[in-house]
Enzyme design. Structure first.
Site, PDB file in Angstrom:
ATOM      1  N   ARG A 180       0.841  -1.208   0.000  1.00 13.03           N
ATOM      2  CA  ARG A 180       0.000   0.000   0.000  1.00 13.03           C
ATOM      3  C   ARG A 180       0.872   1.253   0.000  1.00 13.03           C
ATOM      4  O   ARG A 180       0.605   2.211  -0.729  1.00 13.03           O
ATOM      5  CB  ARG A 180      -0.956  -0.017   1.198  1.00 13.03           C
ATOM      6  CG  ARG A 180      -2.090  -1.020   1.035  1.00 13.03           C
ATOM      7  CD  ARG A 180      -2.828  -1.277   2.340  1.00 13.03           C
ATOM      8  NE  ARG A 180      -3.421  -0.067   2.912  1.00 13.03           N
ATOM      9  CZ  ARG A 180      -3.954  -0.007   4.137  1.00 13.03           C
ATOM     10  NH1 ARG A 180      -3.959  -1.083   4.912  1.00 13.03           N
ATOM     11  NH2 ARG A 180      -4.478   1.117   4.581  1.00 13.03           N
ATOM     12  N   CYS A 239      -0.862   5.995   9.260  1.00 13.71           N
ATOM     13  CA  CYS A 239      -1.247   4.684   8.711  1.00 13.71           C
ATOM     14  C   CYS A 239      -2.458   4.904   7.822  1.00 13.71           C
ATOM     15  O   CYS A 239      -2.532   5.900   7.111  1.00 13.71           O
ATOM     16  CB  CYS A 239      -1.521   3.669   9.825  1.00 13.71           C
ATOM     17  SG  CYS A 239      -2.839   4.154  10.958  1.00 13.71           S
TER      18      CYS A 239
END
Length: 280
Positions: A180, A239
């Protein structure tokens, strides 16, 4: 005495009836799992005795368009009192046993001024494996006494992070998985760009975890060093939504780092915008 970051299942079992101790269930589903699992039903089917459900989703700021933003101190305090939680007790939080969400609960409670907060090493899974008792159904406790005062110094906003990304002054650590971070796969939350905040470093949260607790300190130090992190210098953790970034904060805290803050908006905010720089 310094409150430990972690307590073992054996320690908790031994101290369970201590009136100064309180246990909270802080399990949370990863994004995209809501359609296949009912976390509330799972909680009702088995939790630690007298442990109310610390619902991170419900306890977030729902006036924000971004997931899991820190609520106002007043509303958090009211919610904690209604759960029967008292801020002057030693609070022990746990999750499923993957160390996915208990750190976020630990961080929220510490940010709102609770002095004594620990995480149950191994979580629910470790407790069950130790053969200790579970309870079922709702937990209804008398109203707690909870005072909340937000420590804003623990939180960074988008404008802070944009400045740091441009000019330095702190290291931005992204706790998302490498694929990601490197824009190789879509985000689990729809509508977000791929990529990462420019000049950020990648330390995937699950690389820091082993059997529901942090890896040994020597391994943690190596992981951070290999990622280019200087733990003596300020860090801002990020995050997907501000949950697993706290695993990074927890690990750095365990290593004695002092200046560690959370970008609460994280990629849920940054990656939703079309007017911010993105690295891939």
């Amino acid at each position: 005495m310094t409150t430990p970051l972690f307590v073992s299942a054996d320690w908790l079992q031994e101290h369970y009836n201590d009136e100064r101790l309180q246990v909270l269930d802080a399990r949370l589903l990863p994004p995209g799992m809501e359609a296949v699992r009912d976390i509330q039903a799972e909680y009702l089917a088995g939790h630690l005795p007298d442990a109310p459900y610390f619902d991170i989703e419900a306890l977030s700021d729902h006036t924000s368009p971004y997931p899991h933003m820190l609520p106002r101190a007043e509303s958090f305090a009211v919610a904690m009192r209604e759960l029967g939680v008292s801020s002057d007790k030693h609070l022990v939080v746990y999750d499923e046993g993957n160390l996915f969400s208990a750190p976020r609960a630990w961080w929220m409670l510490k940010t709102f001024g609770v002095a004594q907060v620990s995480i149950l090493a191994g979580g629910l899974q470790g407790w069950k494996e130790a053969g200790f008792a579970l309870a079922t159904g709702e937990v209804n406790l008398p109203e707690g006494e909870f005072e909340a005062h937000a420590d804003e110094s623990r939180v960074k906003r988008l404008t802070d992070v944009l400045l740091i990304s441009h000019e330095g002054g702190a290291q931005i650590i992204d706790a998302r998985p490498a694929n990601r971070f490197n824009a190789e796969v879509d985000e689990p939350r729809p509508g977000l760009h791929r990529g990462h905040i420019p000049n950020s470093l990648n330390v995937p949260w699950n690389s820091l975890v082993e059997q529901g607790k942090l890896k040994p300190e020597a391994e943690l130090q190596t992981l951070f060093a290999d990622a280019g992190v200087d733990i003596t210098q300020p860090v801002v953790a990020s995050c997907g939504s501000g949950v697993t970034a706290v695993v990074v904060i927890l690990a750095l805290t365990a290593l004695g780092a002092r200046d560690v803050t959370l970008y609460d908006g994280s990629w849920g905010e940054w990656g939703s915008r079309d007017d911010l720089p993105i690295a891939k």
